[in-house]
Design a protein around this motif. Structure first.
Motif, PDB file in Angstrom:
ATOM      1  N   ILE A  33       0.852  -1.401   0.069  1.00 18.44           N
ATOM      2  CA  ILE A  33      -0.102   0.076   0.035  1.00 18.44           C
ATOM      3  C   ILE A  33       0.858   1.246   0.066  1.00 18.44           C
ATOM      4  N   VAL A  34       1.965   1.216   0.734  1.00 15.48           N
ATOM      5  CA  VAL A  34       2.898   2.328   0.921  1.00 15.48           C
ATOM      6  C   VAL A  34       3.345   2.589  -0.458  1.00 15.48           C
ATOM      7  N   LYS A  35       3.871   1.486  -1.256  1.00 14.40           N
ATOM      8  CA  LYS A  35       4.612   1.555  -2.635  1.00 14.40           C
ATOM      9  C   LYS A  35       3.660   2.094  -3.607  1.00 14.40           C
ATOM     10  N   LEU A  36       2.293   1.579  -3.430  1.00 14.29           N
ATOM     11  CA  LEU A  36       1.345   2.250  -4.395  1.00 14.29           C
ATOM     12  C   LEU A  36       0.935   3.806  -4.098  1.00 14.29           C
ATOM     13  N   ALA A  37       1.030   4.244  -2.883  1.00 13.06           N
ATOM     14  CA  ALA A  37       0.862   5.506  -2.760  1.00 13.06           C
ATOM     15  C   ALA A  37       1.971   6.488  -3.240  1.00 13.06           C
ATOM     16  N   LEU A  38       3.090   5.955  -3.096  1.00 11.68           N
ATOM     17  CA  LEU A  38       4.240   6.786  -3.650  1.00 11.68           C
ATOM     18  C   LEU A  38       4.219   6.810  -5.010  1.00 11.68           C
ATOM     19  N   VAL A  39       3.852   5.673  -5.905  1.00  8.04           N
ATOM     20  CA  VAL A  39       3.884   5.956  -7.216  1.00  8.04           C
ATOM     21  C   VAL A  39       2.499   6.674  -7.532  1.00  8.04           C
ATOM     22  N   VAL A  40       1.470   6.564  -7.096  1.00 10.94           N
ATOM     23  CA  VAL A  40       0.580   7.468  -7.335  1.00 10.94           C
ATOM     24  C   VAL A  40       0.717   9.059  -6.925  1.00 10.94           C
ATOM     25  N   GLY A  41       1.416   9.058  -5.808  1.00 10.07           N
ATOM     26  CA  GLY A  41       1.677  10.435  -5.590  1.00 10.07           C
ATOM     27  C   GLY A  41       2.765  11.101  -6.618  1.00 10.07           C
ATOM     28  N   GLY A  42       3.612  10.295  -7.039  1.00 15.74           N
ATOM     29  CA  GLY A  42       4.564  10.808  -7.999  1.00 15.74           C
ATOM     30  C   GLY A  42       3.981  11.012  -9.413  1.00 15.74           C
ATOM     31  N   ILE A  43       3.138  10.314  -9.762  1.00 15.45           N
ATOM     32  CA  ILE A  43       2.461  10.583 -10.984  1.00 15.45           C
ATOM     33  C   ILE A  43       1.473  11.941 -10.951  1.00 15.45           C
ATOM     34  N   VAL A  44       1.015  12.197  -9.721  1.00 14.05           N
ATOM     35  CA  VAL A  44      -0.064  13.202  -9.508  1.00 14.05           C
ATOM     36  C   VAL A  44       0.860  14.547  -9.668  1.00 14.05           C
ATOM     37  N   LEU A  45       2.082  14.405  -8.798  1.00 17.77           N
ATOM     38  CA  LEU A  45       3.242  15.674  -9.004  1.00 17.77           C
ATOM     39  C   LEU A  45       3.407  15.859 -10.225  1.00 17.77           C
TER      40      LEU A  45
END
Length: 86
Positions: free
Chosen positions: A10-22
């Motif tokens: 879940i933490v890895k997925l959140a980091l990837v999605v956060g990077g895409i959003v940025l």
């Protein structure tokens, strides 16, 4: 399945999605971390930027942009003149 493994996933997925959003936000606002897929023209002489560029300094290497071969104008990846002109 173990709870720790699920939490790490879940933490890895959140980091990837956060990077895409940025990156998407920076692209919309034409920021340094954004992605420009369109070719730009020199703001000094109108020469079109090459499809494949060779960075002239570390700023161009890290954030994109190019230096016009014809007039020497330095621009960011969006075609705007850089503030650190010599």
């Amino acid at each position: 399945m173990d709870l720790f493994g699920i939490l790490i996933g879940i933490v890895k997925l959140a980091l990837v999605v956060g990077g895409i959003v940025l990156v998407v936000r920076a692209t919309r606002s034409k920021g340094a971390a954004g992605v420009n897929l369109k070719r730009v023209k020199c703001c000094g002489c109108g020469t079109e930027a090459p499809a494949f560029r060779k960075p002239k300094d570390k700023e161009e290497f890290m954030w994109g942009g190019w230096t016009c071969e014809k007039c020497g104008q330095r621009m960011d990846k969006w075609g705007n003149p850089r503030t650190d002109q010599p």
